[in-house]
Motif scaffolding. Structure first.
Motif, PDB file in Angstrom:
ATOM      1  N   ALA A  51      -5.709  -3.310   7.310  1.00 39.22           N
ATOM      2  CA  ALA A  51      -4.865  -2.118   7.458  1.00 39.22           C
ATOM      3  C   ALA A  51      -3.447  -2.393   6.938  1.00 39.22           C
ATOM      4  CB  ALA A  51      -4.817  -1.698   8.923  1.00 39.22           C
ATOM      5  N   VAL A  52      -2.939  -3.590   7.189  1.00 38.14           N
ATOM      6  CA  VAL A  52      -1.610  -3.946   6.681  1.00 38.14           C
ATOM      7  C   VAL A  52      -1.647  -4.119   5.167  1.00 38.14           C
ATOM      8  CG1 VAL A  52       0.255  -5.643   6.773  1.00 38.14           C
ATOM      9  CG2 VAL A  52      -0.999  -5.058   8.858  1.00 38.14           C
ATOM     10  N   LEU A  53      -2.669  -4.822   4.673  1.00 42.68           N
ATOM     11  CA  LEU A  53      -2.780  -5.076   3.233  1.00 42.68           C
ATOM     12  C   LEU A  53      -2.928  -3.783   2.439  1.00 42.68           C
ATOM     13  CD1 LEU A  53      -5.150  -8.190   3.304  1.00 42.68           C
ATOM     14  CD2 LEU A  53      -2.741  -8.158   2.627  1.00 42.68           C
ATOM     15  N   SER A  54      -3.551  -2.770   3.045  1.00 42.11           N
ATOM     16  CA  SER A  54      -3.747  -1.494   2.344  1.00 42.11           C
ATOM     17  C   SER A  54      -2.425  -0.772   2.089  1.00 42.11           C
ATOM     18  CB  SER A  54      -4.686  -0.590   3.146  1.00 42.11           C
ATOM     19  OG  SER A  54      -4.081  -0.216   4.381  1.00 42.11           O
ATOM     20  N   LYS A  55      -1.374  -1.142   2.848  1.00 44.51           N
ATOM     21  CA  LYS A  55      -0.055  -0.561   2.608  1.00 44.51           C
ATOM     22  C   LYS A  55       0.706  -1.305   1.513  1.00 44.51           C
ATOM     23  CE  LYS A  55       0.427   0.924   7.438  1.00 44.51           C
ATOM     24  NZ  LYS A  55       1.254   0.834   8.681  1.00 44.51           N
ATOM     25  N   SER A 101       3.829 -10.818   0.887  1.00 41.59           N
ATOM     26  CA  SER A 101       4.351 -10.526  -0.451  1.00 41.59           C
ATOM     27  C   SER A 101       3.280 -10.694  -1.515  1.00 41.59           C
ATOM     28  CB  SER A 101       5.520 -11.454  -0.783  1.00 41.59           C
ATOM     29  OG  SER A 101       6.567 -11.305   0.137  1.00 41.59           O
ATOM     30  N   PRO A 102       3.218  -9.798  -2.490  1.00 34.11           N
ATOM     31  CA  PRO A 102       2.388 -10.023  -3.674  1.00 34.11           C
ATOM     32  C   PRO A 102       2.844 -11.290  -4.396  1.00 34.11           C
ATOM     33  CG  PRO A 102       3.124  -7.741  -3.566  1.00 34.11           C
ATOM     34  CD  PRO A 102       3.886  -8.482  -2.525  1.00 34.11           C
ATOM     35  N   SER A 103       1.904 -12.057  -4.919  1.00 34.56           N
ATOM     36  CA  SER A 103       2.230 -13.370  -5.470  1.00 34.56           C
ATOM     37  C   SER A 103       3.249 -13.299  -6.599  1.00 34.56           C
ATOM     38  CB  SER A 103       0.956 -14.057  -5.978  1.00 34.56           C
ATOM     39  OG  SER A 103       0.314 -13.261  -6.971  1.00 34.56           O
ATOM     40  N   GLU A 104       3.226 -12.221  -7.397  1.00 37.51           N
ATOM     41  CA  GLU A 104       4.113 -12.155  -8.560  1.00 37.51           C
ATOM     42  C   GLU A 104       5.566 -11.887  -8.214  1.00 37.51           C
ATOM     43  OE1 GLU A 104       2.014  -8.059  -8.385  1.00 37.51           O
ATOM     44  OE2 GLU A 104       1.668 -10.134  -7.798  1.00 37.51           O
ATOM     45  N   VAL A 105       5.844 -11.431  -6.983  1.00 42.56           N
ATOM     46  CA  VAL A 105       7.241 -11.207  -6.576  1.00 42.56           C
ATOM     47  C   VAL A 105       7.576 -11.962  -5.293  1.00 42.56           C
ATOM     48  CG1 VAL A 105       7.510  -8.965  -7.696  1.00 42.56           C
ATOM     49  CG2 VAL A 105       6.570  -9.065  -5.374  1.00 42.56           C
ATOM     50  N   PHE A 131      11.136  -3.906  -6.620  1.00 43.68           N
ATOM     51  CA  PHE A 131      11.420  -2.637  -5.943  1.00 43.68           C
ATOM     52  C   PHE A 131      10.232  -1.675  -5.941  1.00 43.68           C
ATOM     53  CE2 PHE A 131      15.640  -4.086  -7.379  1.00 43.68           C
ATOM     54  CZ  PHE A 131      16.336  -4.042  -6.178  1.00 43.68           C
ATOM     55  N   SER A 132       9.060  -2.112  -6.411  1.00 43.55           N
ATOM     56  CA  SER A 132       7.959  -1.164  -6.605  1.00 43.55           C
ATOM     57  C   SER A 132       7.311  -0.706  -5.296  1.00 43.55           C
ATOM     58  CB  SER A 132       6.890  -1.768  -7.533  1.00 43.55           C
ATOM     59  OG  SER A 132       6.307  -2.911  -6.933  1.00 43.55           O
ATOM     60  N   ASN A 133       7.407  -1.493  -4.232  1.00 45.29           N
ATOM     61  CA  ASN A 133       6.784  -1.123  -2.974  1.00 45.29           C
ATOM     62  C   ASN A 133       7.834  -1.097  -1.865  1.00 45.29           C
ATOM     63  OD1 ASN A 133       5.329  -1.072  -0.481  1.00 45.29           O
ATOM     64  ND2 ASN A 133       3.505  -1.835  -1.539  1.00 45.29           N
ATOM     65  N   PRO A 134       8.317   0.093  -1.491  1.00 47.78           N
ATOM     66  CA  PRO A 134       9.354   0.195  -0.455  1.00 47.78           C
ATOM     67  C   PRO A 134       8.932  -0.400   0.885  1.00 47.78           C
ATOM     68  CG  PRO A 134       9.116   2.277  -1.625  1.00 47.78           C
ATOM     69  CD  PRO A 134       7.971   1.408  -2.055  1.00 47.78           C
ATOM     70  N   TYR A 135       7.645  -0.359   1.192  1.00 55.70           N
ATOM     71  CA  TYR A 135       7.156  -0.898   2.459  1.00 55.70           C
ATOM     72  C   TYR A 135       7.395  -2.403   2.526  1.00 55.70           C
ATOM     73  CZ  TYR A 135       3.915  -2.175   6.206  1.00 55.70           C
ATOM     74  OH  TYR A 135       3.351  -2.685   7.354  1.00 55.70           O
ATOM     75  N   VAL A 136       7.020  -3.112   1.451  1.00 54.43           N
ATOM     76  CA  VAL A 136       7.201  -4.565   1.415  1.00 54.43           C
ATOM     77  C   VAL A 136       8.682  -4.915   1.413  1.00 54.43           C
ATOM     78  CG1 VAL A 136       6.763  -6.675   0.098  1.00 54.43           C
ATOM     79  CG2 VAL A 136       5.014  -4.911   0.240  1.00 54.43           C
ATOM     80  N   LEU A 137       9.474  -4.155   0.671  1.00 56.33           N
ATOM     81  CA  LEU A 137      10.906  -4.424   0.600  1.00 56.33           C
ATOM     82  C   LEU A 137      11.564  -4.204   1.962  1.00 56.33           C
ATOM     83  CD1 LEU A 137      13.171  -5.267  -1.285  1.00 56.33           C
ATOM     84  CD2 LEU A 137      13.534  -2.856  -1.843  1.00 56.33           C
ATOM     85  N   MET A 189      11.571  -4.793  14.447  1.00 53.58           N
ATOM     86  CA  MET A 189      10.366  -5.625  14.376  1.00 53.58           C
ATOM     87  C   MET A 189       9.253  -5.076  15.256  1.00 53.58           C
ATOM     88  SD  MET A 189      10.355  -8.170  12.231  1.00 53.58           S
ATOM     89  CE  MET A 189       8.908  -9.002  12.886  1.00 53.58           C
ATOM     90  N   LEU A 190       9.608  -4.364  16.321  1.00 53.08           N
ATOM     91  CA  LEU A 190       8.580  -3.749  17.160  1.00 53.08           C
ATOM     92  C   LEU A 190       7.733  -2.755  16.379  1.00 53.08           C
ATOM     93  CD1 LEU A 190      10.605  -3.099  20.457  1.00 53.08           C
ATOM     94  CD2 LEU A 190       8.866  -4.875  20.079  1.00 53.08           C
ATOM     95  N   CYS A 191       8.320  -2.204  15.317  1.00 55.81           N
ATOM     96  CA  CYS A 191       7.620  -1.207  14.497  1.00 55.81           C
ATOM     97  C   CYS A 191       6.863  -1.832  13.332  1.00 55.81           C
ATOM     98  CB  CYS A 191       8.618  -0.181  13.950  1.00 55.81           C
ATOM     99  SG  CYS A 191       9.594   0.646  15.218  1.00 55.81           S
ATOM    100  N   LEU A 192       7.037  -3.124  13.107  1.00 45.67           N
ATOM    101  CA  LEU A 192       6.385  -3.801  11.987  1.00 45.67           C
ATOM    102  C   LEU A 192       5.113  -4.500  12.441  1.00 45.67           C
ATOM    103  CD1 LEU A 192       9.317  -5.411   9.963  1.00 45.67           C
ATOM    104  CD2 LEU A 192       8.111  -3.263   9.537  1.00 45.67           C
ATOM    105  N   PRO A 193       4.183  -4.720  11.524  1.00 38.63           N
ATOM    106  CA  PRO A 193       2.939  -5.402  11.890  1.00 38.63           C
ATOM    107  C   PRO A 193       3.096  -6.914  11.882  1.00 38.63           C
ATOM    108  CG  PRO A 193       2.885  -4.860   9.569  1.00 38.63           C
ATOM    109  CD  PRO A 193       4.190  -4.303  10.105  1.00 38.63           C
ATOM    110  N   GLU A 194       2.104  -7.602  12.388  1.00 37.45           N
ATOM    111  CA  GLU A 194       2.022  -9.047  12.259  1.00 37.45           C
ATOM    112  C   GLU A 194       1.701  -9.392  10.798  1.00 37.45           C
ATOM    113  OE1 GLU A 194       2.565 -12.343  12.415  1.00 37.45           O
ATOM    114  OE2 GLU A 194       2.423 -11.990  14.574  1.00 37.45           O
ATOM    115  N   SER A 195       1.965 -10.612  10.408  1.00 37.44           N
ATOM    116  CA  SER A 195       1.608 -11.074   9.064  1.00 37.44           C
ATOM    117  C   SER A 195       0.112 -10.868   8.822  1.00 37.44           C
ATOM    118  CB  SER A 195       1.946 -12.561   8.918  1.00 37.44           C
ATOM    119  OG  SER A 195       1.135 -13.172   7.934  1.00 37.44           O
ATOM    120  N   PRO A 196      -0.271 -10.204   7.720  1.00 36.70           N
ATOM    121  CA  PRO A 196      -1.703  -9.952   7.475  1.00 36.70           C
ATOM    122  C   PRO A 196      -2.496 -11.247   7.341  1.00 36.70           C
ATOM    123  CG  PRO A 196      -0.380  -9.426   5.525  1.00 36.70           C
ATOM    124  CD  PRO A 196       0.575  -9.636   6.660  1.00 36.70           C
TER     125      PRO A 196
END
Length: 487
Positions: free
Chosen positions: A227-231, A151-155, A24-30, A206-213
């Motif tokens: 730019a995506v990874l920085s989020k 996704s970060p590798s640990e989650v 739950f640490s990153n709301p953007y990824v969730l 999905m129109l508001c989401l980016p492509e896979s970094p």
């Protein structure tokens, strides 16, 4: 030689363990995970809703009521479409990207839902089922890969497993919708047509989401990828992730630009990875999840309860247990590990299937009550409790992370096609005892062929397969390359 000692292996999280992310640490990824996971919800809803809808379709169309072939075709045509969608979805993912593949799946699924809801005859309904299947198949390939690559590798395991939670949640939702529309005029049209709503919602979001970094990086759109990874990551870790992607890109550029299906079997390390991925998907079905669900009403009758309402209630309870078990799996998969979770799940499945088999063997013909009926109910509950956290999410998670970028879409599509084909075959005529034997084979398969990928980067996972394929020769070559770079 250990994995950590290989050149280029990331030690960032070992050096800074306090920077490990939680679920739950990153709301953007969730948020990205949940939106992408709506494809899983469509998958689960479609597999669950048809059983209730078919009862009312037979009431409206006498030709369907009189033809078991038409009934089977209405049910299975979505499976045919899903097989085609999964096989072609891998190619679409690789060429056009995960985002466009998801948008296409939503459009096709929505069109199918509208066709089904307005079908004037069973043949148009079958066309709608085919379209819905195409959308489901493409989504089943795309969602896990899209989530894994952001996704970060640990989650990563927990986030990919969220897609499985959406599948089981979709099944539960389908039973609720079936129950809600039983007294509404148009019954089955509403049951099937309402599935367009989440597809439209996903399309708009999905129109508001980016492509896979990762896909962007591999297509040389590095600025967009960063730019995506920085989020997702802080500055220090961002640099580490970009280094990993750069190393992966350099390796991919040395390979052919176009990957064909036969190429999967020509490269030893990819062949080993595909064996592990497709094997897990196959054993997921061969260990009997569809058969156990199919026999649920029979198990209730064995316990002495013959009410249709009670059978529907059981379906809701079983679906709720399945979804609840998936939540447990989301937590365990990144703490316990993929391999250990699969093995513990399989051991529990074996015990449960033996209990179910014993109950069915001991039950005498014509009897509908007694201890054996309740023993079967206990076996059913144990099966779901063990299967849902392990063999439910693990195959999808492993398939989303074990393939190199260039092969990820095509191998994922081939593995999903294996899963969807076997789902139809396993549901009839097998005994629980045979399934228990197959689960025992699955234990051996996991021990021998499936590596532990918990917390590893995609680059590190690729090294596992190269080590397995080429052994010490790969280790020697990589050390020489590292030595040359140092000098």
């Amino acid at each position: 030689m250990t994995l950590e000692s290989l050149p280029g292996s990331s030690g960032y999280l070992d050096l800074f363990p306090e920077r490990r992310m939680s679920y739950f640490s990153n709301p953007y990824v969730l948020g990205l995970t949940v939106i992408a996971g709506i494809g899983g919800l469509l998958f689960g809803y479609d597999t669950g809703v048809i059983s209730g809808a078919l009862l009312y379709i037979k009431d409206d169309f006498e030709i369907v009521r009189q033809s078991s072939f038409l009934q089977e075709t209405i049910v299975s045509m979505a499976l045919v479409g899903a097989m085609i969608g999964a096989a072609s979805g891998g190619w679409i993912n690789d060429v056009y990207g995960r985002k466009k593949a998801t948008l296409l799946a939503d459009v096709v699924f929505t069109a199918g839902a509208i066709v089904m809801a307005t079908a004037p005859d069973p043949y148009v309904l079958i066309l709608g089922r085919l379209l819905v299947g195409l959308g489901v198949g493409t989504a089943s390939v795309t969602a896990p890969v899209y989530i894994a690559e952001a996704s970060p590798s640990e989650v990563r395991g927990g986030l990919v497993s969220t897609n499985v939670l959406m599948i089981t949640g979709g099944q539960f939702l389908s039973y609720l919708v079936n129950l809600a529309f039983t007294q509404v005029q148009g019954t089955w049209r509403w049951m099937l047509g309402v599935s367009a709503v989440p597809a439209v919602i996903q399309f708009l979001l999905m129109l508001c989401l980016p492509e896979s970094p990762r896909w962007l990086f591999m297509k040389n759109e590095k600025d967009k990828a960063i730019a995506v990874l920085s989020k997702i990551y802080d500055i220090a870790r961002l640099e580490d992730e970009v280094d990993h992607l750069s190393a992966a890109l350099e390796e991919e550029q040395q390979r052919k630009n176009t990957v064909r299906y036969l190429d999967v079997f020509r490269t030893k390390e990819i062949r080993l990875a595909f064996l592990a991925g497709a094997g897990l998907q196959a054993f997921q079905q061969f260990t009997g999840i569809n058969t156990v669900m199919y026999y649920s009403p029979t198990i209730v009758q064995m316990a002495g309860f013959n009410s249709n309402q009670l059978a529907l209630l059981l379906s809701l309870i079983v679906a709720a247990m399945n979804a609840g078990g998936t939540v447990v799996g989301i937590y365990l998969i990144d703490h316990f590990g993929r391999k250990k979770l699969a093995l513990s799940s399989l051991f529990g499945v074996i015990v449960s299937l033996v209990i179910l088999a014993g109950a069915f063997f001991a039950e005498t013909p014509g009897s509908s009550n007694g201890i054996y009926g309740w023993l079967a109910v206990i076996g059913l509950a144990l099966y779901i409790a063990f299967f849902a956290p392990g063999m439910g999410p693990v195959p999808w998670t492993v398939n989303s992370e074990i393939y190199p970028e260039q092969y990820r879409g095509i191998c994922g599509g081939m593995s999903a096609t294996t899963f969807l084909t076997i789902a139809e075959a396993v549901g009839t005529g097998v005994t629980f005892l045979i399934l228990a034997g197959i689960a025992l084979l699955a234990v051996v398969f996991v021990i021998v062929y499936v590596p532990e990928t918990k917390g590893l980067t995609f680059v590190e996972v690729e090294r596992i397969w190269k080590e397995r394929a080429w052994g010490s020769s790969y280790n020697t070559e990589s050390l020489l390359e590292h030595g040359n770079e140092s000098t």
